[in-house]
Design an enzyme around this catalytic site. Structure first.
Site, PDB file in Angstrom:
ATOM      1  N   ASP A 174      62.892  57.428  14.564  1.00 57.99           N
ATOM      2  CA  ASP A 174      64.134  56.833  15.037  1.00 57.99           C
ATOM      3  C   ASP A 174      65.211  57.907  15.097  1.00 57.99           C
ATOM      4  OD1 ASP A 174      64.867  57.301  12.422  1.00 57.99           O
ATOM      5  OD2 ASP A 174      65.608  55.273  12.048  1.00 57.99           O
ATOM      6  N   LYS A 200      57.755  53.462  18.434  1.00 57.86           N
ATOM      7  CA  LYS A 200      58.473  53.400  17.168  1.00 57.86           C
ATOM      8  C   LYS A 200      58.298  52.025  16.522  1.00 57.86           C
ATOM      9  CE  LYS A 200      62.464  52.624  14.698  1.00 57.86           C
ATOM     10  NZ  LYS A 200      63.342  51.454  14.543  1.00 57.86           N
TER      11      LYS A 200
END
Length: 376
Positions: A245, A227
């Site tokens: 996320d 991420k």
């Protein structure tokens, strides 16, 4: 006997037979054996062999039978409401199961994803990364700090941090306690300081003080996961990538674009639905929507600008006035998360950190809906 008496004798005999009720004739028929055969045939038809003729029901018996029949009908009526709804419910469940058993095709899902992305692009034309940064190193550090806190808190913390340590070399040589104190407001400051010291040293020693531009090299740095890597690649290097996320994962599941919960699997499935050129901006738009409208516990369904495209409409507040009060940031007339937002941002900038006083319970976790979970 005279001839006249002889002639009258048959007539008298016939008259006598008629007066006697035809006895003579019946006897003659009986003697011939015809009448009894006809009687037996009729009797055989009316009463089959071996069965006694039905007795005429008495009034009492009729009343008993009528009462029993009435009780049977009443019992059937009472049972009917129980059986009928169960059967109807069963049919309804079967129909629902049948209608939902047919999975949505990949092409249909991709078409829906494109429509959602297009609608979000109109609403959030100003979508952007909500972390303040001037270069790849600042973005990398800010993204690592954003784990388990808000971007707003990170943006309020990094000005002093970057003023003290502007380069990887500077941060790698930082005193651990001094670094911890600077990043204390973001929470989990000890573990985050360890990651920052480690990645800064790695950049200095292995990459000439520069942030690498590939996923494989980025994820090898301390505290950096996929991420974080895609945030840096997409916004500092222009390399497309999805930022999976907390908000992104929640929304794509609500939109029925995936059922996956693992971040990597979510990333892979959504990658297949959209053109690569849209990955980075779709991430920003989705995260913007998740932070402002489609909240975790109470989505503002009644004020959602893309409600007609959402298969989960109704999970949150549908009353327009009540839903409007749930909107956040610029959608709710409040300041945004960046102290230095882009020029086209329609809201107000965020205020600086109000106090530098040490926070108590530094390892406490903020509200779950504000967690970004940067390093995974």
């Amino acid at each position: 006997m005279s001839e006249q008496e002889a002639a009258a004798a048959p007539a008298r005999k016939a008259a006598a037979g008629k007066a006697a009720g035809g006895t003579g004739t019946a006897k003659a028929v009986k003697a011939a054996g015809k009448a009894p055969a006809a009687k037996r045939t009729t009797a055989a038809k009316k009463a089959p062999t071996g069965k006694a003729p039905a007795k005429k029901a008495t009034p009492a018996k009729k009343a008993t039978e009528a009462k029993a029949a009435s009780a049977k009908k009443t019992s059937a009526k009472k049972a009917a409401p129980v059986k009928a709804p169960a059967k109807a419910a069963s049919k309804k469940a079967a129909a629902a199961k049948a209608s939902g058993s047919k999975p949505e095709s990949q092409a249909a899902r991709a078409k829906r994803a494109a429509r959602i992305n297009s609608a979000l692009a109109e609403v959030y034309y100003y979508a952007h990364p909500e972390l303040d940064f001037e270069n790849p190193f600042e973005l990398l550090v800010a993204t690592v700090l954003s784990a388990q806190t808000t971007d707003l808190r990170v943006n309020q913390t990094t000005p002093a941090l970057f003023a003290a340590y502007p380069t990887p070399e500077d941060m790698a040589a930082a005193d651990p306690e001094a670094l911890e104190e600077l990043i204390r407001p973001t929470g989990f400051f000890r573990s985050k300081a360890k990651s920052l010291l480690g990645l800064s040293a790695a950049l200095r020693d292995d990459h000439g003080g520069e942030v690498p531009g590939s996923v494989d090299e980025l994820v090898k740095l301390p505290g950096v996961g996929r991420k974080t890597a895609f945030v840096v690649l997409g916004n500092a290097f222009g390399v497309p990538g999805l930022t999976v996320d907390t908000h992104f994962g929640r929304l794509v599941r609500r939109w029925k674009l995936t059922e996956q919960t693992d971040a990597v699997k979510v990333e892979q499935e959504i990658d297949d639905l959209l053109p690569e050129s849209e990955w980075t901006m779709f991430s920003h738009r989705t995260i913007f929507h998740g932070r402002r409208v489609c909240h975790s516990r109470k989505p503002a369904c009644g004020a959602c600008p893309i409600a007609e495209l959402c298969p989960s409409y109704g999970e949150g507040e549908t009353d327009p006035e009540k839903a409007k009060k749930l909107l956040k940031y610029e959608m709710g007339g409040q300041p945004g998360q960046r102290l230095k937002p882009p020029a086209d941002y329609p809201g107000r900038p965020a205020p600086p950190l109000p106090s530098r006083a040490p926070a108590t319970g530094s390892d406490s976790t903020p509200d779950a809906d504000s967690v970004t979970g940067a390093a995974r």
